[in-house]
Design an enzyme around this catalytic site. Structure first.
Site, PDB file in Angstrom:
ATOM      1  N   ARG A  66       0.808  -1.214   0.000  1.00 49.03           N
ATOM      2  CA  ARG A  66       0.000   0.000   0.000  1.00 49.03           C
ATOM      3  C   ARG A  66       0.848   1.273   0.000  1.00 49.03           C
ATOM      4  O   ARG A  66       0.459   2.305  -0.540  1.00 49.03           O
ATOM      5  CB  ARG A  66      -0.899  -0.039   1.239  1.00 49.03           C
ATOM      6  CG  ARG A  66      -1.949   1.016   1.253  1.00 49.03           C
ATOM      7  CD  ARG A  66      -2.900   0.794   2.412  1.00 49.03           C
ATOM      8  NE  ARG A  66      -3.933   1.810   2.415  1.00 49.03           N
ATOM      9  CZ  ARG A  66      -4.295   2.485   3.497  1.00 49.03           C
ATOM     10  NH1 ARG A  66      -3.729   2.237   4.660  1.00 49.03           N
ATOM     11  NH2 ARG A  66      -5.214   3.405   3.412  1.00 49.03           N
ATOM     12  N   ASP A  71       2.478   6.626  -1.931  1.00 44.07           N
ATOM     13  CA  ASP A  71       3.584   7.480  -2.347  1.00 44.07           C
ATOM     14  C   ASP A  71       3.304   8.047  -3.743  1.00 44.07           C
ATOM     15  O   ASP A  71       3.390   9.260  -3.965  1.00 44.07           O
ATOM     16  CB  ASP A  71       4.893   6.687  -2.341  1.00 44.07           C
ATOM     17  CG  ASP A  71       6.109   7.580  -2.558  1.00 44.07           C
ATOM     18  OD1 ASP A  71       6.034   8.778  -2.189  1.00 44.07           O
ATOM     19  OD2 ASP A  71       7.132   7.103  -3.078  1.00 44.07           O
ATOM     20  N   GLY A  76       3.495  12.262  -6.609  1.00 41.52           N
ATOM     21  CA  GLY A  76       4.267  11.347  -7.447  1.00 41.52           C
ATOM     22  C   GLY A  76       5.149  10.426  -6.627  1.00 41.52           C
ATOM     23  O   GLY A  76       5.328  10.626  -5.427  1.00 41.52           O
ATOM     24  N   ASN A  97      -3.511   8.503   6.374  1.00 35.89           N
ATOM     25  CA  ASN A  97      -2.409   7.558   6.576  1.00 35.89           C
ATOM     26  C   ASN A  97      -2.847   6.446   7.516  1.00 35.89           C
ATOM     27  O   ASN A  97      -2.192   5.433   7.642  1.00 35.89           O
ATOM     28  CB  ASN A  97      -1.163   8.255   7.139  1.00 35.89           C
ATOM     29  CG  ASN A  97      -1.273   8.506   8.630  1.00 35.89           C
ATOM     30  OD1 ASN A  97      -2.236   8.128   9.288  1.00 35.89           O
ATOM     31  ND2 ASN A  97      -0.284   9.156   9.188  1.00 35.89           N
ATOM     32  N   PRO A 163      -4.755  16.962  -4.496  1.00 31.72           N
ATOM     33  CA  PRO A 163      -5.962  16.299  -4.944  1.00 31.72           C
ATOM     34  C   PRO A 163      -6.350  15.113  -4.081  1.00 31.72           C
ATOM     35  O   PRO A 163      -7.491  14.691  -4.116  1.00 31.72           O
ATOM     36  CB  PRO A 163      -5.587  15.825  -6.332  1.00 31.72           C
ATOM     37  CG  PRO A 163      -4.131  15.529  -6.235  1.00 31.72           C
ATOM     38  CD  PRO A 163      -3.582  16.518  -5.258  1.00 31.72           C
ATOM     39  N   SER A 250      -8.230 -15.623   2.385  1.00 35.34           N
ATOM     40  CA  SER A 250      -6.900 -15.697   1.762  1.00 35.34           C
ATOM     41  C   SER A 250      -6.212 -14.334   1.769  1.00 35.34           C
ATOM     42  O   SER A 250      -5.580 -13.956   0.801  1.00 35.34           O
ATOM     43  CB  SER A 250      -6.999 -16.248   0.337  1.00 35.34           C
ATOM     44  OG  SER A 250      -7.558 -15.292  -0.532  1.00 35.34           O
ATOM     45  N   ASP A 255      -3.943 -13.594  -4.691  1.00 34.64           N
ATOM     46  CA  ASP A 255      -4.639 -14.473  -5.640  1.00 34.64           C
ATOM     47  C   ASP A 255      -5.829 -13.717  -6.247  1.00 34.64           C
ATOM     48  O   ASP A 255      -5.932 -12.504  -6.072  1.00 34.64           O
ATOM     49  CB  ASP A 255      -5.096 -15.763  -4.936  1.00 34.64           C
ATOM     50  CG  ASP A 255      -5.988 -15.479  -3.729  1.00 34.64           C
ATOM     51  OD1 ASP A 255      -6.503 -14.344  -3.614  1.00 34.64           O
ATOM     52  OD2 ASP A 255      -6.176 -16.380  -2.902  1.00 34.64           O
TER      53      ASP A 255
END
Ligand code: HEM
Ligand SMILES: *[C@@H]1O[C@H](CO)[C@@H](O)[C@H](O)[C@H]1NC(C)=O
Ligand SMILES: *[C@@H]1O[C@H](CO)[C@@H](O)[C@H](O)[C@H]1NC(C)=O
Ligand SMILES: *[C@@H]1O[C@H](CO)[C@@H](O)[C@H](O)[C@H]1NC(C)=O
Length: 327
Positions: A66, A71, A76, A97, A163, A250, A255
């Site tokens: 994540r 980031d 960017g 965060n 944004p 899972s 998967d």
């Protein structure tokens, strides 16, 4: 308001959105194997540390995957998500965060790299490589990571809102917009949402779907009722600490079961469920769980695209010595 062309070659109406448009996936200056000469074992060093971490703390795979998303979507992919400042007014410290964890693992990787090749490998590249390595460690696909990113010198708390990351309750329109602003298309949106095949979410990120969807003490009608009943056992109202699996059954394995669940109206977040509301994303959900699924291959392709958003390359930015601090 004047219309003009900025350096990203995009016509814009407002000064304010110029910076955002520059976040578009471009990636000039990135390449596979950027450190082949300057730090030949860089990628091996990263994967060795990650293998060690995964052996003892596999639950960090989610947070570490994540981290790259966060980031890249804010300023960017420039490692700015990692910065601390004495005032604490950085991206890391803004409310979305919430559950970001794993910063110390990035520090550990950086330490190992600084020992081998001081001042060479950027923190932004470490985050990108780690995202790939935790995917592989959870039995997901391998892809070649482009490297050559440089680290940014700024991290501003308000960047998270403006944004901003798409919120957990974003509808399909907002999600598509949020991705499009960064040069990512609808396919990238559904493919990358597949990252929710691993990891967990705080109850607070989907509580309203269980208890107060429209402010009338109701549940989200688009969510499977049996699933709601089960989630209510785990998440009481106002619970700020309990974690629920994004892909129950899972959540430690990368998967295709996330797509199966979303199709069965068992996506945990509203943003997951929203993928049923667009013909293109909906048909991908089905494709991704079929015999000829291209999800694994697609995930690598979209991750490479995401990894190009607003990168600093060449002589821009710097190579941080410590990932939480500018030099
Ligand atoms: C499409 C827009 C997205 C939204 C709205 C979104 C939102 C969220 C939220 C709300 C959580 C739970 C946070 C918490 O409450 O603890 C979460 C977790 C997670 N997200 Fe996303 N996400 C999105 C896209 C992505 C992408 C593109 C990736 C990576 C490819 C990703 C990877 C993850 C992972 C791995 C977790 C689990 C983290 C953990 O185990 O702590 N997400 N996301
Ligand atoms: C996230 O932000 C909160 C403030 O909103 C802060 O207290 C917390 O330390 C931050 N988490 C991390 C991992 O930096
Ligand atoms: C989607 O969400 C945005 C932002 O909250 C809102 O302005 C818009 O009306 C919503 N669109 C639909 C179709 O619900
Ligand atoms: C449900 O939401 C409404 C409107 O936001 C609020 O007034 C009410 O207090 C909420 N109910 C509960 C039980 O949280």
């Amino acid at each position: 308001m004047a219309t003009y062309k900025n350096s990203c070659g995009v016509f814009v109406l407002q000064m304010m959105v110029v910076a955002l448009l520059c976040l578009h996936a471009q990636g000039q200056g990135l390449k596979i194997g950027f450190y082949d000469k300057s730090c030949p074992h860089a990628e091996k060093i990263v994967s060795k540390v990650i293998d060690e971490v995964m052996a003892v703390a596999p639950s960090l795979s989610g947070p570490l995957l994540r981290l790259h998303f966060h980031d890249c979507f804010i300023r960017g992919c420039d490692g700015s998500i990692l910065l601390d400042t004495p005032t604490g007014q950085t991206e890391k410290f803004a409310p979305p965060n919430l559950s970001l964890r794993g910063f110390n693992i990035i520090d550990r990787v950086k330490l190992a790299l600084e020992k081998a090749c001081p001042g060479v490998v950027s923190c932004a590249d470490i985050v990108a490589l780690v995202a790939r390595d935790v995917t592989v460690a959870t039995k997901g696909p391998f892809w070649e990571v482009e490297t050559g990113r440089r680290d940014g010198k700024l991290s501003i708390i308000t960047d998270l809102r403006n944004p901003g990351l798409p919120p957990f309750n974003a509808n399909i329109t907002t999600l598509k917009q949020s991705f499009a602003l960064r040069g990512l298309n609808t396919k990238d949106l559904v493919v990358l949402s597949g990252g929710h095949t691993i990891g967990t979410s705080h109850c607070s990120s989907f509580e309203s779907r269980l208890y107060n969807f429209t402010g009338k003490g109701d549940t989200d009608p688009t969510m499977d009722q049996n699933y709601i009943a089960r989630l209510k056992l785990k998440c009481k109202p106002k619970d700020q600490t309990t974690l629920a699996e994004l892909d129950p059954g899972s959540f430690k394995t990368f998967d295709d079961s996330y797509f199966k669940l979303v199709t069965k109206r068992r996506g945990l977040l509203q943003s997951d469920a929203a993928l049923l509301d667009d013909p293109e994303t909906r048909s991908y959900l089905v494709q991704a769980t079929s015999h000829g699924s291209t999800f694994f291959k697609d995930f690598g392709v979209s991750m490479v695209k995401m990894g190009r958003i607003g990168v600093l390359t060449g002589s821009q930015g710097e190579i941080r010595k410590v990932c939480s601090k500018t030099n």
